[in-house]
Scaffold this motif. Sequence first.
Motif, short mmCIF file in Angstrom:
data_model
loop_
_atom_site.label_atom_id
_atom_site.label_comp_id
_atom_site.label_asym_id
_atom_site.label_seq_id
_atom_site.Cartn_x
_atom_site.Cartn_y
_atom_site.Cartn_z
N UNK A 55 0.83 -1.19 0.00
CA UNK A 55 0.00 0.00 0.00
C UNK A 55 0.86 1.24 0.00
N UNK A 56 0.49 2.18 -0.88
CA UNK A 56 1.10 3.50 -0.90
C UNK A 56 0.03 4.49 -0.47
N UNK A 57 0.38 5.33 0.48
CA UNK A 57 -0.52 6.38 0.91
C UNK A 57 -0.14 7.66 0.16
N UNK A 58 -1.06 8.15 -0.67
CA UNK A 58 -0.77 9.32 -1.50
C UNK A 58 -0.50 8.88 -2.93
N UNK A 59 0.26 9.70 -3.64
CA UNK A 59 0.50 9.47 -5.07
C UNK A 59 1.66 8.52 -5.35
N UNK A 60 2.53 8.35 -4.38
CA UNK A 60 3.74 7.57 -4.62
C UNK A 60 4.88 8.42 -5.13
N UNK A 61 4.61 9.70 -5.36
CA UNK A 61 5.66 10.61 -5.83
C UNK A 61 6.45 11.23 -4.68
N UNK A 62 6.08 10.85 -3.45
CA UNK A 62 6.82 11.35 -2.30
C UNK A 62 8.28 10.91 -2.41
N UNK A 63 9.18 11.84 -2.17
CA UNK A 63 10.62 11.55 -2.29
C UNK A 63 11.21 11.38 -0.90
N UNK A 64 12.01 10.34 -0.78
CA UNK A 64 12.69 10.04 0.48
C UNK A 64 14.18 9.83 0.22
N UNK A 65 14.93 10.09 1.23
CA UNK A 65 16.38 9.92 1.23
C UNK A 65 16.62 8.60 1.97
#
Length: 170
Positions: A55-65
């Motif tokens: 499951x992805x919460x949101x668009x999946x375009x969230x960027x993480x380091x």
Amino acid sequence: KMAGDLYVQTYVKTYGLEAASFRLTGIYGSRQFGGEDHGWVANFSIRAVMERALTIFGTGKQVRDILFAEDAAAAFQAFYETRAAGVYNIGGGWSHAISLIECIDVIRRICGKEIDVRFEPDRYGDLRYFVCQTAKAAQYLHWKPSVLPEEGIARLIAWIEQERDLFRIP
């Protein structure tokens, strides 16, 4: 977390301690049983290998380091060797920034199979973009991450595949 940083700074200045506070970003690696919030790279990888939906919460375009655990351990070793007191951001930086969708694509390529991805609405408080600035750690600790996401994720997946029995649901 901030209180811890302030205590470290205060004790360094007051007592001359050789101490540091590390602000660690999204650590992942072998032997990790990740959850949706913390350890999401491992969570995605385990679900992909075990053919479970993720499951992805949101668009999946969230960027993480993201930072491979071996690189995090190397940061602690670098502090031990330099004794450069301070507060440090320990993360992957720009070269290790990846969106959730990009991470799933990397996992898909490594596993060689489709992944069942489900989308849910954004969760309140989730960051949309976070990349750690690691210049201070590079300058004073002489440390920088060396395991790029593709290599680290491949190593994580190899471990999951080797230890499949740990992830079976009874």
